[in-house]
Write an enzyme that holds these catalytic residues in place. Structure first.
Site: not given
Ligand code: HPA
Ligand code: ZN
Length: 340
Positions: A19, A21, A199, A202, A281
């Protein structure tokens, strides 16, 4: 923990990142360097002032900065440098397999061709494979704040590069953009042979996790923190061993949880959920893979067995072949047997 200091222990574990990006690995130093060579003036006058902006109250505040940062990426070389920097860092952390997200629409919407983006990323991944022995998969993410029609356009643009792409994902602003919004494009993506992830849970509710499973047919959930509010969902995740790719430092930085001591990963392991740990990230949230393992294990006082389970789960949840998974898991076990 026993005799081996936690940081040393974590460093030595063969790890997999599922995971990540790639745009979220854009370190301020490299951002300034690329901005300079592309004659772009950033809104911040120094690396320090940019870093000061990295305090977020929620996902959206982060995304606003993350998309702004990505705007300096224009040329194939920029995408190559970004990806290579990430791979060099994780190689030094003993990460041996990565499954990397990229957000094509963040770039194509600014007029950067799909080809430019993917070729730079792909060449760096290939170089890391030959130089570092890091294996990889590449996942194209649709931005959920945009329309399903826009995602269809991206799916079409990906066609010439299908051999380089293993799966599709769904990221960006979760609340108000449920997985079901992308039902048709996920179905079409599966028909093209792409594996599916999304995703969910979250910031969004447990219902979004159900939707990702039942409407989109994903094989893995990215984040999934909110599943614990729904016993039937937990039962399903355990029974089907559907992986959750958790990102602890991200969760703290985006205030999904108040502090690391409240991270649900230990509870999830106890319940038998296939939970894994990743960095999301890292340039924005203060830590790559090792830092995520370290902070989680430290705050939750995880046992050696729990840490080993997380590492094993990472390989289980990956898209490696069964034989490849087994070979990595054997090495993880041998490593834990060798330390005290
Ligand atoms: N959540 C959703 N979108 C995203 C994230 C995340 O943590 N990081 C980069 N794009
Ligand atoms: Zn993510």
């Amino acid at each position: 923990m026993n005799n081996t200091p936690l940081r040393t222990l974590v460093q030595g574990i063969p790890k997999t990142e599922l995971h990540l990006h790639i745009e979220g690995s854009f370190e301020p130093e490299l951002m300034f360097e690329i901005a300079k060579r592309n004659n772009i003036t950033l809104a911040y006058d120094s690396i320090e002032s940019l870093k000061k902006a990295y305090t977020f109250n929620n996902l959206q505040e982060f995304l606003d900065i993350y998309y702004t940062g990505a705007q300096v990426l224009l040329h194939e070389q920029d995408f190559y440098d970004l990806t290579w920097a990430y791979l060099t860092t994780v190689h030094s952390e003993n990460v041996v397999h990565v499954e990397v997200f990229f957000d094509p629409q963040t770039h194509t919407d600014r007029g950067v061709p799909f080809k430019t983006v993917i070729t730079g990323i792909y060449n760096a991944l290939e170089k890391a494979k030959s130089e570092y022995g890091i294996t990889y998969k590449l996942i194209m993410s649709y931005l959920r704040h945009l329309s399903e029609e826009a995602a269809f356009k991206t799916l079409e643009e990906s066609q010439p590069y299908k051999a380089w792409i293993d799966g599709v994902g769904l990221d960006s602003s979760e609340q108000g953009n449920p997985p079901s919004k992308f039902k048709n494009v996920f179905e079409a993506s599966a028909k093209e042979g792409y594996k599916l992830v999304a995703h969910a849970g979250e910031e969004g509710p447990a219902d979004y996790i159900w939707e990702a499973l039942d409407v989109l047919n994903v094989v893995r959930i990215d984040h999934g923190n909110r599943c614990l509010s729904d016993d039937a969902l937990v039962e399903r995740l355990v029974k089907e061993q559907i992986p959750l790719t958790l990102c602890p430092t991200s969760n703290v930085a985006l205030k999904v949880i108040d502090k690391m001591e409240e991270h649900p990963v230990a509870q999830m392991l106890d319940k038998g959920i296939l939970a894994t740990i990743h960095s999301d990230d890292p340039a924005y949230f203060g830590g790559y893979m090792n830092e995520n393992y370290y902070q989680t294990a430290s705050a939750l006082n995880l046992s050696k067995e729990q840490i080993m389970q997380l590492a094993i789960n990472g390989f289980k949840a990956s898209w490696l072949t069964e034989d490849e998974k087994e070979a990595h898991i054997t090495k993880v076990k041998a490593y834990f047997a060798s330390i005290d």
